[in-house]
Scaffold this active site. Structure first.
Site, short mmCIF file in Angstrom:
data_model
loop_
_atom_site.label_atom_id
_atom_site.label_comp_id
_atom_site.label_asym_id
_atom_site.label_seq_id
_atom_site.Cartn_x
_atom_site.Cartn_y
_atom_site.Cartn_z
N ARG B 104 0.82 -1.22 0.00
CA ARG B 104 0.00 0.00 0.00
C ARG B 104 0.85 1.27 0.00
NH1 ARG B 104 -3.81 -0.16 -2.36
NH2 ARG B 104 -3.15 1.83 -3.20
N LYS B 146 3.46 25.14 -4.96
CA LYS B 146 2.20 24.61 -4.44
C LYS B 146 2.28 23.08 -4.32
CE LYS B 146 -0.50 28.51 -6.11
NZ LYS B 146 -1.57 29.03 -6.96
#
Lengths: 295, 295, 295, 295, 295, 295
Positions: B104, B146
């Site tokens: 994962r 950003k």
């Protein structure tokens, strides 16, 4: 003090400052008229969405004091509130040196979490709008473990502020047997029994199934929760008819590529949980900006 | 050893394991037939995109050894390659306990960075396709600051693997005077001069302008780079006519909401840099999955 | 690779070296005949008990390599084995400088975890010996959250190696409503409903009750597990008669001051879990020592 | 500000919260009537012993403020005081969310350190009661380096609050030549001389001996302190007769399995130090509990 | 494995890379002909001095492997050896990307520690040259606690490699009563007695005195070591005549502004220790450089 | 809030306390008349120089509060001020336990940074005194990357407080092609072009040259800054005549062994930057001491 704790945000504000090498912010160091120049700034929404950044603003206040300055924040909108373009979410007052340093990390964070809250809200509302008036309880919409490492707490916070719920937040906090575990165990029964043996007695045994044959085996093995993976709405209906009802009835979760356009078709009584991975890995950031007012 | 260093990925694999509380993975602990059960797993693309995870697979190998096991990875596709649904990117071999624990976190990371590479590649290709045949050099497509705190290195890696370039990666690595700095300094000239005074001599002075009057002031103040913020294509053409040419000519950057649908209209000779914030804050994850083969 | 992972031990070996300020071990620096002097050492049991330190020896090998030397360990006894005074558990070979530095931290750790395993084994055996031959499944003996901060993983490991099981290992990994939560919620029903609402769907709702009236309320509220706190054996029997049987039947846990001398009296069919706090907060260390052979 | 500094406790409170995954305390999140619900709680002794947790309560107050809430503590008993069952040690007031989160880590810590203080006090009192009225100074009772890694500071604090003293707290803070060092050095004289050569001039050279022959060699080599290891009381008396008196007389320490039942027999004038490992590795925790009053 | 352990150097190599933001080394990234370009480099002395960087080169090898490359080092000179301009200390071979990244941090470190070793050697030799042939043992030259925070281990290492010895390396590793402590305690006797009471029994009590009256008080109070602070050579001689001799005789340390030009005048039999703060706070770095050979 | 932020100092105060093992400061623990004894202390200059420790005193105040005490500081001299022997820089008031613990780390730090400021000031003044009255702007004096790992921020702070400026503070914050990079790239042109390609557009390309032939190549390749390495003053004059003037003119830096005695000879119009490595690796510490007043 509740889950939107600023403690979950603080390390990420610091990480953002670190990314920025903020101590050597030559631009700001060169532009300040005096080291302690004070300013006021407005945090303004630039898009429609759900604000989910209260904790981040608390962390901003707290961390600014640790940095020897003090940014004071007053808010007009609060976590869970809807915002639209132009809404003044909050006002910051304090030293320009700090406000300019914290601006980018704070914006990067609140845009991310508010983006998740916004997507979740949309999904929940679509589900609720489509829900038949049968008295059956509305399913939960939940996230998954598909979160950027380190950001699980904040991602799940976004989901909950949007109206969703957490799935297990860690491997330690739930049992979910998937295809790979079944293969490792050598079959569904072995997997369910093996998990039940080692897992703490307070955890239900959930298992993912991909067809009705597997579902039957899972039910026979005594699974407490079954997850129907990538079932079409029709397949869900058919599967539900095989699930026993009454005391000790297992919960039913549906999962797999469900999105805003398709969730209505999964508004099927008997479904208890709808889990959606894209909420936390592909939500668009909510556009928010900071406008500094100077005198 | 080059920029796609596994060292940038390693802490995030560990953070993902930490999010997961992997030591108490009751599901896996309950399902393994023996503690050392070995398996093979296939990493497969489920969508079209640009793969950008070589470093993560190197980190996986390295970290698995630190965990006392060893996952061996063989790759068919490499960072920067395009993939399509069904492509077998890599094969992993090693202990099931570790492969199931790392699955994962690794997927969460490579989906994120590959998603950024995929978006960047699309933008670069759209720009190149629209570029007029005048001999003027193609502008750089760059990211911005950003980025999710902590993830700047990996986000910029995704941009570069997609064909873009880095903007300044930190406040210490470039000067960019924005609206707020101008106000703090009391005007464009003061800001440019203040910045030039404190910044290391190896940094150019870049300034963001929002209209032609500001552009003129910036040029008069001797800015080395001007950023045209939220200029329409027509406004960009007009602005370019005011920028001097020849030795010491300033660079021109355009920025502000440019996206796949509109980048062609900014294919204007004279533009040196196009910066795009959404690359790093709102790219969709590339869908990739891991299929464990068991015997 | 399984739960007895050396990764859980490694940070504590390092912490022990740190406590010791090992770099300035004047005694050893003054006594070595040459910097690289090699020695062999024997790890020997000095008391009866259950060895539970395999992971620590793996960590020792691993960390010694990180320290630029290499301690090679060969074992005669393995985690879960009983040992008696004089048993040679393992042999270490390597540089005297490192063996003398690691000796104390390793001993401090293995004595602690083996002590917990030893106490747990005794309790489990006493329970099993007293268990009536009715076919009812033997209850689990579990630890609680009364573990020294930082040591939960190792403490629970000791319990499991001794034959016990984990209770929830964290607040995130289970719901357990106690007296204080009931008061905060304003009653048993409110507490059960509140917890069910926010907890992930994979967690059972367990509630601690102190008398039969509370037990009845808990059952009426639909608790999945009831914990009988400080009930005498007679009170347990009486309580069990009020718990429904059949599908969806709640689990029953008993807790409160149960110890080696009293556990037999709780060998009551219908009890599913017996939790014992002293296992992890007051077990005696198992005496183990290291004897260096030189020459 | 003195040794019982809350700074020694703070990291362990945080470690305990971390063990607990306190952010996802579903039970408390589900039971609070409102996020800021305030409560009062009483910290009560459940057994006889010596309280040693003032620093932990200071840390609790401090850390609670760092968490954005504030737990106020008022105390009736202070570190070093005896307590008996039912004694109200302290009252906490503050947000239920935090009090319920800090309860377990704080209890786990104060029970541990108070347990050590309690055992030490018992030992000191038994020694003092048995001390002959000869005018010879009472020996120190000290701990050893047998402390759980990371917990040396707190373990030694418990010993000192119980009336004992620290032995060297680190390898850097004292020289103690043991059997293994002697063998490494090739003899007692070589060991003492080697240690004296490299050790800072402010450290005494202490050496452990196991019989009178070794004692004689240690004295001949000029040891500043001799430790009689596992000597019976009679052997101690005999050994003392061989130790010179007057200026520059070496100190005498006895060690090895001394416990509450046997310490009186070591009340022998001429002994300067009695060190006891079990104080820090096998003391029983002092039972203390927290009772929340809600209204 | 001995004190010049690479473990003491490793964190500082990493800190240097961090200071440098090495991942974004644009210069090197732009100049490599291929990502894996291999090079050889020569580490060469540019001044006379004492080399003291073996541990740093071991750390370099070790850390380079952790970075996925491998720098192999072969040495011609070893810690403690003298070097002169042009001496080839060592050769490095490995990937250019890493060698160029590690160059500056490694040089910064070895220049610092070798500079300390060089100054210490000069001082020791000057003392030895001036030492009268009376059979009295040569005093130790020691450092003090005037070291840059974090660098005590390496600074003391430089002193020891230069031929000096450590003073106490920490407050926990020795007692040294200075002017301020005397005042706090209310006098010399109170200070000595207070310190003896709380300090572990293995620590001597050292006290700094500034004149003969204080010296007499210190001796009367039973100090184990007296430090004559800022005494002229004549004052030292006079003071020595007041210090008792024979068994239990206190050690005598002189300190205060002693430097290469003046140490000979302190070559006075009866002095046991000469401590010199400037060794660790004002030594000149030893000039060393790295020359990369490319093919 | 400006660059002299106490945040840059805080971790080093903590590191100094850690080096000292301050919790076990037996001397102070033994000498205090009462745990909370309050004192006043004077920080006094013992030599001529430039004070550069304001941030450290702010950190002292801040950290003392985190330690549960409070040291209040009042200052007479401020960062950048000259001091002479006997000047009272600041007064501290607070608990003796803390003042005695913080004394050494704070002194070690402020002596180091003030020493750098002092050396820099001397160099700047010598340059200014020698500068010809031609109207040409005075060159910057800058530091280099020759700083002790971890201390770059504070070292550069010292330089700036002394009147100098930063060179690039990291590899990410500037491009500087040196001899080794040229060789790696296969020539000056290749190096300049390679660096320009990958470096962010806001960075100038600087290159170090060792003779006029290399200078000509660097200019031809379009370098933005040229560094004349180890050029004699005459060689600098000759080189300057080859550098173009007017718009886009490259900057000229001189470097290599320039020191107080020789800087005047480099006072040559046309030189823009003079960089001096010894400022940060070999400045003498400024002597400062703390005198505690008790009473």
């Amino acid at each position: 003090m509740e889950q939107d704790s600023w403690l979950s945000w603080k390390p990420w504000i610091l990480a953002g400052l670190e990314d920025d090498g903020w101590r050597w912010d030559w631009t700001t160091l060169g532009c300040l008229r005096e080291p302690d120049q004070q300013v006021r700034a407005r945090l303004v929404a630039k898009a429609d969405g759900v604000w989910a950044g209260d904790g981040c603003l608390r962390a901003l206040e707290h961390v600014s004091r640790e940095f020897g300055g003090e940014i004071r924040v007053s808010q007009n909108f609060f976590s869970g509130n809807r915002v639209k373009p132009g809404d003044l979410i909050a006002t910051w007052e304090g030293p320009a040196r700090l406000i300019l340093a914290f601006e980018r990390p704070v914006l990067n964070l609140v845009q991310y979490v508010s983006g998740i809250a916004t997507s979740t809200r949309a999904l929940c509302e679509a589900l609720e709008a489509a829900w038949p008036n049968t008295g059956a309880p509305l399913p939960r919409v939940t996230s998954t473990r598909k979160t950027l490492p380190g950001y699980r707490d904040l991602a799940v916070l976004g989901v909950r502020l949007g109206g969703g719920e957490a799935h297990r937040v860690s491997l330690a906090g739930g049992v979910l047997i998937k295809e790979n575990h079944i293969a490792a165990a050598g079959g569904i029964r072995a997997a369910v029994e093996g998990a039940r043996k080692v897992a703490p007695h307070g955890l239900k045994i959930e298992i993912e199934v991909t067809n009705e044959a597997e579902l039957d085996q899972a039910l026979a093995a005594g699974a407490d929760v079954v997850m129907l993976d990538n079932f079409s709405p029709e397949q869900v209906r058919s599967a539900l008819s095989r699930v026993p009802s009454g005391a000790g009835r297992p919960l039913v979760e549906v999962s797999g590529g469900i999105r805003l356009e398709t969730i209505a078709s999964y508004a099927i009584p008997g479904v208890d949980v709808i889990s959606v991975g894209s909420l936390t890995h592909s939500s668009r950031a909510l556009d928010v900006s900071l406008l500094v007012d100077l005198g």
